[in-house]
Design an enzyme around this catalytic site. Structure first.
Site, PDB file in Angstrom:
ATOM      1  N   GLY A 278      -8.058  -0.753  10.838  1.00  0.00           N
ATOM      2  CA  GLY A 278      -9.063  -1.735  10.415  1.00  0.00           C
ATOM      3  C   GLY A 278     -10.593  -0.894  10.011  1.00  0.00           C
ATOM      4  N   GLY A 322      -5.603   3.760   9.175  1.00  0.00           N
ATOM      5  CA  GLY A 322      -4.970   4.062   8.056  1.00  0.00           C
ATOM      6  C   GLY A 322      -6.164   4.680   7.040  1.00  0.00           C
ATOM      7  NE  ARG A 360      -8.092  -1.512  -1.081  1.00  0.00           N
ATOM      8  CZ  ARG A 360      -9.489  -1.699  -0.728  1.00  0.00           C
ATOM      9  NH1 ARG A 360     -10.458  -1.201  -1.822  1.00  0.00           N
ATOM     10  NH2 ARG A 360      -9.751  -2.709  -0.005  1.00  0.00           N
ATOM     11  CE1 TYR A 364      -6.249  -7.418  -0.489  1.00  0.00           C
ATOM     12  CE2 TYR A 364      -6.580  -5.183  -1.124  1.00  0.00           C
ATOM     13  CZ  TYR A 364      -5.994  -5.930  -0.648  1.00  0.00           C
ATOM     14  OH  TYR A 364      -4.581  -5.696  -0.171  1.00  0.00           O
ATOM     15  CB  CYS A 391      -2.030  -7.171 -21.521  1.00  0.00           C
ATOM     16  SG  CYS A 391      -1.429  -5.762 -22.562  1.00  0.00           S
TER      17      CYS A 391
HETATM   18  N1  LLP Z   1      -2.074  -1.397  12.182  1.00  0.00           N
HETATM   19  C1  LLP Z   1      -1.640  -2.754  11.376  1.00  0.00           C
HETATM   20  C2  LLP Z   1      -0.944  -3.413  12.225  1.00  0.00           C
HETATM   21  C3  LLP Z   1      -1.915  -3.008  10.186  1.00  0.00           C
HETATM   22  O1  LLP Z   1      -1.645  -4.373   9.696  1.00  0.00           O
HETATM   23  C4  LLP Z   1      -2.592  -2.312   9.315  1.00  0.00           C
HETATM   24  C5  LLP Z   1      -3.032  -2.699   7.994  1.00  0.00           C
HETATM   25  C6  LLP Z   1      -3.443  -1.237   9.923  1.00  0.00           C
HETATM   26  C7  LLP Z   1      -2.894  -0.828  11.228  1.00  0.00           C
HETATM   27  C8  LLP Z   1      -4.118  -0.165   9.169  1.00  0.00           C
HETATM   28  O2  LLP Z   1      -5.309  -0.685   8.733  1.00  0.00           O
HETATM   29  P1  LLP Z   1      -6.404   0.253   8.033  1.00  0.00           P
HETATM   30  O3  LLP Z   1      -7.161   1.150   9.098  1.00  0.00           O
HETATM   31  O4  LLP Z   1      -5.726   1.096   7.019  1.00  0.00           O
HETATM   32  O5  LLP Z   1      -7.442  -0.762   7.410  1.00  0.00           O
HETATM   33  N2  LLP Z   1      -4.195  -3.498   1.237  1.00  0.00           N
HETATM   34  C9  LLP Z   1      -5.325  -3.971   1.739  1.00  0.00           C
HETATM   35  C10 LLP Z   1      -5.294  -3.669   3.442  1.00  0.00           C
HETATM   36  C11 LLP Z   1      -4.127  -4.019   4.111  1.00  0.00           C
HETATM   37  C12 LLP Z   1      -3.829  -3.693   5.668  1.00  0.00           C
HETATM   38  C13 LLP Z   1      -2.679  -4.028   6.127  1.00  0.00           C
HETATM   39  N3  LLP Z   1      -2.710  -3.641   7.269  1.00  0.00           N
HETATM   40  C14 LLP Z   1      -6.387  -3.007   1.131  1.00  0.00           C
HETATM   41  O6  LLP Z   1      -6.050  -2.376   0.355  1.00  0.00           O
HETATM   42  O7  LLP Z   1      -7.460  -3.176   1.574  1.00  0.00           O
END
Ligand code: LLP
Length: 463
Positions: A278, A322, A360, A364, A391
């Site tokens: 996150g 991530g 995104r 969001y 569209c």
């Molecule tokens: N760990 C868990 C349990 C998660 O659910 C997530 C993300 C991560 C790690 C990695 O989070 P990051 O470091 O990438 O923020 N589609 C959304 C983000 C959804 C994330 C879901 N879980 C976006 O485009 O911002």
């Protein structure tokens, strides 16, 4: 390629008096290194280059739209995270941000572990040779078939997300005559300052088991009582695109408190805690993300301090970034098509992709930046909205940005920081063909995920 000037949208001064937008950068030709991957620069002709290759060559060879991923930057970020947390902690790359077999190999080579959350991600990880013990399996609704595959493969941990899953995984593990290493995902009740759809630690949502009303303690009781499970720790993920460390501190504190309660009730000290992912990245010049070493220090300080206070052995920490690893390493390259100036409002710049390669912004309200990358320009800034070819009027890639007023059809523009959650959330809306991901490194570019073709679409449509 036409270079004729187009009527510009509102000028800098109009926009500033409206007060809705940041001022354009003093020089639109300057690439802010905060939002671009590390090997990006402009060559002597003013064209953007990545990994030593100019975008015009990339566009010619691979077409547009396309994602270009800076492999050496990706690897450097993996190493920075691993070094920051050191040998007494584990970094799991969250594959949902972007996963491909090449990425799995890079992770393996750079010593990272991998978090997967579906059978498809698990297959990709195993196929590319990630050792199963370095894989964590997540998800709020894993199917029986997925759990069986994960147990059979011998994944290092399954993160349990519900009471039903505790029983389900225990049963499957027993039927395979193994003790499955598991963590329990708890919701710690933190309100993360991010978009509602990507905040995950408040109680009113689908993930995890709540700490507050004793549910998590009950989940621990049940997991400890089942001999198919080896409970190794507690997991918390508070949300995504977070800059403020305060939420992580509260989360760490509450998770450590739970470990102390578990010790008091059961006489066991669970050896691990996972604080999730996150961590935010810079999408625009206004974002100021923290460096991995600052994050590692902040998290390990708080865990150590709380454990000392509770007289607990400090558990092994793991994290799951991530976006913070892959997000900044890629940009999307588009060719400019229609340019539509709306007098007194802004200029709509249409590109050959859109919400099918970057959902995104629509989903969001995410903010992105954009630059003219096939050349430099001394024209004055014009306020633009970069939109796709779908569209739907919500098909917006970059809501408010400035591009030079002489922008013309055929110019190449690029949106940086699209490495995370763009290709992985791409769709075939309007039968768009999902763009390729091209890895660029040391003067070489190679496709790691190829562009979809119309044959791919027809192959799935069995008629
Ligand atoms: N760990 C868990 C349990 C998660 O659910 C997530 C993300 C991560 C790690 C990695 O989070 P990051 O470091 O990438 O923020 N589609 C959304 C983000 C959804 C994330 C879901 N879980 C976006 O485009 O911002």
């Amino acid at each position: 390629m036409s270079r004729s000037a187009h009527p510009a949208g509102p000028r800098h001064a109009d926009v500033l008096t409206e007060g809705h937008y940041s001022a354009p950068a003093a020089d639109l030709n300057v690439l802010d290194e905060k939002v671009w991957s590390r090997t990006v620069t402009r060559d002597a002709d003013g064209a953007l280059t990545v990994g030593g290759i100019a975008v015009a060559r990339l566009a010619e060879e691979f077409g547009t739209p396309a994602y270009f991923l800076d492999e050496s930057d990706f690897r450097a970020r993996c190493r920075a995270w691993a070094d920051a947390f050191g040998p007494d902690a584990d970094v799991f790359y969250a594959g949902k941000a972007f996963l491909s077999r090449a990425v799995v190999r890079w992770l393996k080579e750079e010593g990272l572990n991998l978090d997967v959350c579906s059978g498809g991600e698990l297959t990709t990880a195993l196929d590319a040779g990630m050792p199963a013990e370095r894989i964590a399996f997540h998800g709020n609704n894993k199917t029986v078939a997925e759990i069986e595959r994960a147990v059979e493969a011998g994944v290092g941990r399954i993160v349990l997300d519900s009471f039903q899953e505790i029983v389900r995984v225990a049963h499957i593990a027993r039927s395979h005559a193994v003790r499955q290493r598991v963590q329990i995902r708890v919701t710690v009740g933190v309100e993360a300052h991010t978009h509602e759809f990507i905040a995950t630690a408040h109680e009113d949502q689908k993930f995890g088991i709540a700490l507050a009303d004793g549910q998590a303690a009950e989940a621990v009781r049940r997991a400890l009582a089942l001999d198919g499970l080896e409970l190794i720790g507690v997991h918390s993920h508070i949300g995504s695109q977070i800059f403020d460390m305060a939420g992580f501190e509260v989360s760490a504190r509450r998770v450590v408190q739970l470990l102390a309660e578990i010790r008091d009730e059961h006489g066991v000290e669970l050896p691990e805690i996972d604080l999730g992912g996150g961590l935010g990245i810079a999408y625009t010049s206004e974002d100021d993300p923290r460096e991995p070493h600052e994050i590692a220090k902040a998290l390990s300080d708080i865990v150590t301090r709380e454990c000392e206070a509770a007289k607990l052995r400090t558990p092994r920490i793991s994290v799951e970034p991530g976006r913070a690893i892959v997000g900044p390493t890629a940009f999307t390259l588009y060719e400019v098509g229609t340019i539509k100036p709306l007098e007194g409002l802004r200029t709509y710049v249409s590109v050959d992709g859109g919400m099918s390669d970057n959902i995104r912004t629509a989903l969001y309200d995410a903010e992105y930046s954009v630059a003219l990358v096939s050349r430099t320009s001394d024209a004055e800034p014009m306020l633009v909205r970069v939109v796709g070819k779908h569209c739907e009027s919500g098909d917006i890639v970059v809501k408010d940005a400035f591009l030079p007023a002489d922008l013309a059809p055929g110019d190449l523009i690029a949106v940086p920081a699209t490495g995370a959650y763009c290709r992985s959330m791409a769709s075939n809306y309007n039968h768009a063909l999902r763009p390729p991901v091209v890895a660029v490194r040391d003067g070489e570019a190679r496709v790691i995920v190829r562009r979809e073709t119309e044959e791919d679409l027809l192959r799935l449509d069995v008629g």
